[in-house]
Scaffold this motif. Structure first.
Motif, PDB file in Angstrom:
ATOM      1  N   ASP A  32      15.436   3.653   1.838  1.00  0.00           N
ATOM      2  CA  ASP A  32      15.230   3.392   3.257  1.00  0.00           C
ATOM      3  C   ASP A  32      13.723   3.265   3.541  1.00  0.00           C
ATOM      4  OD1 ASP A  32      15.125   3.407   6.035  1.00  0.00           O
ATOM      5  OD2 ASP A  32      16.654   4.949   6.231  1.00  0.00           O
ATOM      6  N   PRO A  33      13.308   2.243   4.279  1.00  0.00           N
ATOM      7  CA  PRO A  33      11.882   2.083   4.591  1.00  0.00           C
ATOM      8  C   PRO A  33      11.288   3.270   5.343  1.00  0.00           C
ATOM      9  CG  PRO A  33      13.069   0.080   5.133  1.00  0.00           C
ATOM     10  CD  PRO A  33      14.088   1.103   4.760  1.00  0.00           C
ATOM     11  N   THR A  34      12.112   4.023   6.056  1.00  0.00           N
ATOM     12  CA  THR A  34      11.610   5.203   6.774  1.00  0.00           C
ATOM     13  C   THR A  34      11.074   6.236   5.786  1.00  0.00           C
ATOM     14  OG1 THR A  34      13.241   4.813   8.501  1.00  0.00           O
ATOM     15  CG2 THR A  34      12.218   6.993   8.429  1.00  0.00           C
ATOM     16  N   ILE A  35      11.718   6.370   4.648  1.00  0.00           N
ATOM     17  CA  ILE A  35      11.245   7.305   3.626  1.00  0.00           C
ATOM     18  C   ILE A  35       9.896   6.849   3.080  1.00  0.00           C
ATOM     19  CG2 ILE A  35      11.742   8.214   1.317  1.00  0.00           C
ATOM     20  CD1 ILE A  35      14.689   8.320   2.184  1.00  0.00           C
ATOM     21  N   VAL A  36       9.748   5.566   2.872  1.00  0.00           N
ATOM     22  CA  VAL A  36       8.475   5.030   2.384  1.00  0.00           C
ATOM     23  C   VAL A  36       7.388   5.263   3.433  1.00  0.00           C
ATOM     24  CG1 VAL A  36       7.273   2.961   1.570  1.00  0.00           C
ATOM     25  CG2 VAL A  36       9.678   3.301   1.006  1.00  0.00           C
ATOM     26  N   ARG A  37       7.710   5.074   4.699  1.00  0.00           N
ATOM     27  CA  ARG A  37       6.735   5.320   5.778  1.00  0.00           C
ATOM     28  C   ARG A  37       6.307   6.780   5.809  1.00  0.00           C
ATOM     29  NH1 ARG A  37      10.540   1.759   9.080  1.00  0.00           N
ATOM     30  NH2 ARG A  37       9.517  -0.266   8.987  1.00  0.00           N
ATOM     31  N   ILE A  38       7.258   7.692   5.655  1.00  0.00           N
ATOM     32  CA  ILE A  38       6.939   9.124   5.654  1.00  0.00           C
ATOM     33  C   ILE A  38       6.025   9.456   4.483  1.00  0.00           C
ATOM     34  CG2 ILE A  38       7.938  11.425   5.301  1.00  0.00           C
ATOM     35  CD1 ILE A  38      10.369  10.419   6.942  1.00  0.00           C
ATOM     36  N   ILE A  39       6.285   8.874   3.332  1.00  0.00           N
ATOM     37  CA  ILE A  39       5.431   9.113   2.164  1.00  0.00           C
ATOM     38  C   ILE A  39       4.011   8.622   2.431  1.00  0.00           C
ATOM     39  CG2 ILE A  39       5.022   8.408  -0.240  1.00  0.00           C
ATOM     40  CD1 ILE A  39       8.119   8.489  -0.566  1.00  0.00           C
ATOM     41  N   PHE A  40       3.855   7.448   3.033  1.00  0.00           N
ATOM     42  CA  PHE A  40       2.520   6.944   3.353  1.00  0.00           C
ATOM     43  C   PHE A  40       1.808   7.848   4.360  1.00  0.00           C
ATOM     44  CE2 PHE A  40       3.543   2.740   1.498  1.00  0.00           C
ATOM     45  CZ  PHE A  40       2.372   2.550   0.793  1.00  0.00           C
ATOM     46  N   VAL A  41       2.524   8.352   5.348  1.00  0.00           N
ATOM     47  CA  VAL A  41       1.912   9.256   6.335  1.00  0.00           C
ATOM     48  C   VAL A  41       1.475  10.547   5.657  1.00  0.00           C
ATOM     49  CG1 VAL A  41       2.386  10.680   8.354  1.00  0.00           C
ATOM     50  CG2 VAL A  41       3.083   8.296   8.338  1.00  0.00           C
ATOM     51  N   LEU A  42       2.313  11.109   4.802  1.00  0.00           N
ATOM     52  CA  LEU A  42       1.946  12.334   4.093  1.00  0.00           C
ATOM     53  C   LEU A  42       0.751  12.108   3.182  1.00  0.00           C
ATOM     54  CD1 LEU A  42       5.469  13.782   3.223  1.00  0.00           C
ATOM     55  CD2 LEU A  42       3.864  14.585   4.966  1.00  0.00           C
ATOM     56  N   LEU A  43       0.719  10.972   2.489  1.00  0.00           N
ATOM     57  CA  LEU A  43      -0.440  10.648   1.654  1.00  0.00           C
ATOM     58  C   LEU A  43      -1.705  10.505   2.497  1.00  0.00           C
ATOM     59  CD1 LEU A  43       0.980   8.083  -0.930  1.00  0.00           C
ATOM     60  CD2 LEU A  43       0.085  10.365  -1.405  1.00  0.00           C
ATOM     61  N   ALA A  44      -1.579   9.903   3.650  1.00  0.00           N
ATOM     62  CA  ALA A  44      -2.743   9.715   4.522  1.00  0.00           C
ATOM     63  C   ALA A  44      -3.259  11.053   5.047  1.00  0.00           C
ATOM     64  CB  ALA A  44      -2.385   8.798   5.682  1.00  0.00           C
ATOM     65  N   LEU A  45      -2.352  11.971   5.359  1.00  0.00           N
ATOM     66  CA  LEU A  45      -2.760  13.260   5.918  1.00  0.00           C
ATOM     67  C   LEU A  45      -3.287  14.228   4.871  1.00  0.00           C
ATOM     68  CD1 LEU A  45       0.124  13.871   8.479  1.00  0.00           C
ATOM     69  CD2 LEU A  45      -2.226  13.168   8.960  1.00  0.00           C
ATOM     70  N   PHE A  46      -2.648  14.269   3.709  1.00  0.00           N
ATOM     71  CA  PHE A  46      -2.980  15.300   2.741  1.00  0.00           C
ATOM     72  C   PHE A  46      -3.768  14.812   1.530  1.00  0.00           C
ATOM     73  CE2 PHE A  46       0.893  16.894   4.871  1.00  0.00           C
ATOM     74  CZ  PHE A  46       0.324  18.002   5.466  1.00  0.00           C
ATOM     75  N   ALA A  48      -5.433  11.648   1.516  1.00  0.00           N
ATOM     76  CA  ALA A  48      -6.439  10.700   2.006  1.00  0.00           C
ATOM     77  C   ALA A  48      -6.404   9.365   1.272  1.00  0.00           C
ATOM     78  CB  ALA A  48      -7.838  11.310   1.952  1.00  0.00           C
ATOM     79  N   GLY A  49      -5.354   9.101   0.521  1.00  0.00           N
ATOM     80  CA  GLY A  49      -5.259   7.842  -0.188  1.00  0.00           C
ATOM     81  C   GLY A  49      -4.212   6.916   0.395  1.00  0.00           C
ATOM     82  N   GLY A  50      -3.421   7.421   1.330  1.00  0.00           N
ATOM     83  CA  GLY A  50      -2.338   6.632   1.895  1.00  0.00           C
ATOM     84  C   GLY A  50      -2.816   5.401   2.639  1.00  0.00           C
ATOM     85  N   VAL A  51      -3.851   5.557   3.425  1.00  0.00           N
ATOM     86  CA  VAL A  51      -4.372   4.430   4.207  1.00  0.00           C
ATOM     87  C   VAL A  51      -4.974   3.384   3.280  1.00  0.00           C
ATOM     88  CG1 VAL A  51      -6.046   3.736   5.966  1.00  0.00           C
ATOM     89  CG2 VAL A  51      -4.792   5.870   6.233  1.00  0.00           C
ATOM     90  N   LEU A  52      -5.739   3.827   2.312  1.00  0.00           N
ATOM     91  CA  LEU A  52      -6.354   2.892   1.364  1.00  0.00           C
ATOM     92  C   LEU A  52      -5.285   2.167   0.545  1.00  0.00           C
ATOM     93  CD1 LEU A  52      -8.918   1.728   0.102  1.00  0.00           C
ATOM     94  CD2 LEU A  52      -8.886   3.645  -1.493  1.00  0.00           C
ATOM     95  N   LEU A  53      -4.297   2.899   0.068  1.00  0.00           N
ATOM     96  CA  LEU A  53      -3.206   2.285  -0.697  1.00  0.00           C
ATOM     97  C   LEU A  53      -2.452   1.265   0.147  1.00  0.00           C
ATOM     98  CD1 LEU A  53      -1.497   2.157  -3.263  1.00  0.00           C
ATOM     99  CD2 LEU A  53      -0.146   4.050  -2.339  1.00  0.00           C
ATOM    100  N   TYR A  54      -2.173   1.621   1.406  1.00  0.00           N
ATOM    101  CA  TYR A  54      -1.476   0.703   2.298  1.00  0.00           C
ATOM    102  C   TYR A  54      -2.284  -0.575   2.503  1.00  0.00           C
ATOM    103  CZ  TYR A  54       1.385  -0.902   6.191  1.00  0.00           C
ATOM    104  OH  TYR A  54       2.220  -1.636   6.995  1.00  0.00           O
TER     105      TYR A  54
END
Length: 66
Positions: A32-46, A48-54
């Motif tokens: 589900d894309p919602t799970i992928v979104r949650i993973i990106f948010v968690l990576l961004a918060l904890f 700091a690579g989620g935003v760069l990866l996205y």
């Protein structure tokens, strides 16, 4: 392998919120894309690579064609 059955990593036009990266990854991975979104948010918060990866995926993933 038939081209229609070929699994390709592409950004999605339908169902996207920002750039379609999470929907494209969700389709490719079969989750589900919602799970992928949650993973990106968690990576961004904890991590700091989620935003760069996205942003990198946004630049290198081609847009889905109709």
């Amino acid at each position: 392998m038939n081209e229609k059955n070929e699994k390709r990593l592409m950004r999605a036009e339908e169902g996207r919120m920002i750039a379609g990266v999470c929907v494209g990854l969700g389709r490719y991975l079969g989750v589900d894309p919602t799970i992928v979104r949650i993973i990106f948010v968690l990576l961004a918060l904890f991590a700091a690579g989620g935003v760069l990866l996205y942003l990198i995926l946004w630049l290198i993933m081609p847009m889905e064609t109709a």
